[in-house]
Scaffold this active site. Structure first.
Site, short mmCIF file in Angstrom:
data_model
loop_
_atom_site.label_atom_id
_atom_site.label_comp_id
_atom_site.label_asym_id
_atom_site.label_seq_id
_atom_site.Cartn_x
_atom_site.Cartn_y
_atom_site.Cartn_z
N LYS A 47 0.85 -1.20 0.00
CA LYS A 47 0.00 0.00 0.00
C LYS A 47 0.89 1.26 0.00
CE LYS A 47 -0.28 -0.03 5.04
NZ LYS A 47 -1.01 -0.58 6.20
N TYR A 91 15.21 31.39 7.58
CA TYR A 91 14.14 32.29 8.01
C TYR A 91 14.16 32.54 9.51
CZ TYR A 91 11.98 31.64 3.42
OH TYR A 91 11.71 31.61 2.08
#
Ligand SMILES: *Cc1c(COP(=O)(O)O)cnc(C)c1O
Length: 400
Positions: free
Chosen positions: A47, A281
């Site tokens: 999956k 940042y």
């Protein structure tokens, strides 16, 4: 060793960030697991694009290495396996059941086994099977305590009775009975023994109703490694075939398992900065002395978790260096130290991979962000090119 780039997505012009999947690790892991389980059947769970490793490539490799079943959550994944020419048995357990579902219809046409966990799912599936003029082959799912898919014990008698009716009418064949454990990742938890006792009662009830399920299956990776008494007729292995830890305090290497997936990128810039320089940042990191910084062209758009900032997880030139400052959308910085130790543009940074080669594992990254390795590998963005390595990988189109 052969090296096959299967994705033609301008890789030649990309920044070089790459997911390498070592299919021989998948192969060795499947063989190791197969030899330690007593179950006669072995399902490779593929999956989520095979936990980010590549659906079809992993499926072919697992089948060539001893797996005889494949498991997917979504029907689309099961159908994709069929369209790739894979004929092995496939079970799929998550779908929207309606009488007009084109996905169920195509799944049945392609001999995909469906999980049934409610009379509602049964009626929709049987209705479509009737239209096709062939029985749907199904595995009845017991909800043994996870409260996810599956029928609860009090609803089980109605489900098995209705399943038997449909068998007699020729629209259904019950091949399996299964459950997924609420404490699947904690093998020693007493809840598992209780759930398995409930499962055995449900199997008996199915037989009493006249059903003859060939396959009883319960265990996923952690229980495959630690609770052999839950093996039954088949096990469903996910994390372990990818070489990741299925439970806390379980080291995959101790079971002969190794990670198959490595994420790398070249350093695209190296620069010297003085003491007191804010990095990335908001200047969350400030250098205390002159530093060499390296720019890695991967960011959270590629699946790099922001929480990895400050962690000593990147392998460059044989040594671990920390991520410094905030991770940006496409890039982040590493702290190469005061001198850089010779690090240069073009050097390869290994983000995570096989700890035996010095890299951090995806499990280590997972622990660093308060999660597990599976979350790390599942986050890796599809935009990163995948390269597959395996000595004897079979060409796409080959039916294993
Ligand atoms: C994901 C999954 C598995 C595999 O679990 P792992 O812990 O990755 O081995 C098995 N069964 C079901 C129903 C699953 O959803």
């Amino acid at each position: 060793m052969g090296h096959i780039a299967l994705q033609e997505n301008l890789a030649g012009w990309s920044l070089g960030g790459q997911v390498s999947v070592d299919l021989s690790a998948i192969s060795d892991n499947v063989k190791a697991l197969r030899s330690l389980t007593r179950a006669p059947h072995f399902m490779a769970v593929v999956k989520g694009n095979a936990y980010g490793h590549g659906l079809v490539e992993v499926a072919r490799t697992a089948l060539a290495s001893g797996a005889d079943w494949l498991g997917t959550a979504q029907l689309t994944e099961a159908i994709a396996l069929r369209r790739a020419g894979i004929a092995a048995p496939v079970l799929s357990w998550l779908y929207l059941a309606t009488q007009t579902s084109a996905a169920i219809r195509e799944a049945l046409e392609h001999d995909v086994d469906l999980s049934l966990g409610s009379v509602h799912q049964l009626e929709a599936t049987v209705g479509i099977a009737r239209g096709l003029g062939r029985p749907a082959v199904v595995h009845l799912e017991l909800d043994s305590g996870l409260s996810r898919g599956g029928a609860r014990a009090e609803d089980w008698p109605e489900l098995v009775a209705r399943a038997r009716q449909a068998e007699l009418e020729g629209t259904l064949k019950v091949r399996g009975v299964w459950t997924h454990l609420a404490w699947a990742d904690i093998p020693a938890h007493p809840g598992n023994a209780t759930a398995v006792a409930g499962f055995e009662a449900a199997v008996q009830a199915a037989k009493d109703a006249g059903l003859e399920p060939e396959l009883r299956h319960v265990s996923s990776s952690a229980n495959i490694l630690q609770r052999r008494e839950f093996d039954f007729d088949m096990v469903r292995a996910g994390l372990a075939i990818y070489g990741l830890s299925p439970a806390d305090h379980v080291d995959p290497a101790e079971h002969g398992l190794r990670p198959a997936l490595t994420v790398t990128a070249p350093i695209v810039m190296v620069k010297k900065v003085p003491a007191g320089t804010g990095v990335s940042y908001e200047h969350r990191a400030i250098t205390h002395e002159p530093r060499l910084l390296g720019l890695v062209p991967l960011g959270y758009a590629d699946g790099i978790p922001k929480e990895i900032s400050g962690r000593n997880v990147v392998l460059i030139g044989g040594r671990r260096v920390p991520v410094i400052g905030k991770v940006c959308m496409d890039q982040f910085m590493v702290d190469l130290g005061p001198s850089g130790d010779g690090a240069a543009v073009g050097d390869i940074a290994v983000l995570f991979g096989d700890p035996a080669a010095g890299a951090a594992s995806a499990d280590e990254w997972g622990a660093a962000i308060g999660s597990h390795g599976d979350e790390i590998i599942n986050r890796i963005a599809p935009r990163l090119p995948r390269a597959y390595e395996c000595p004897d990988y079979q060409e796409p189109g080959h039916v294993a």
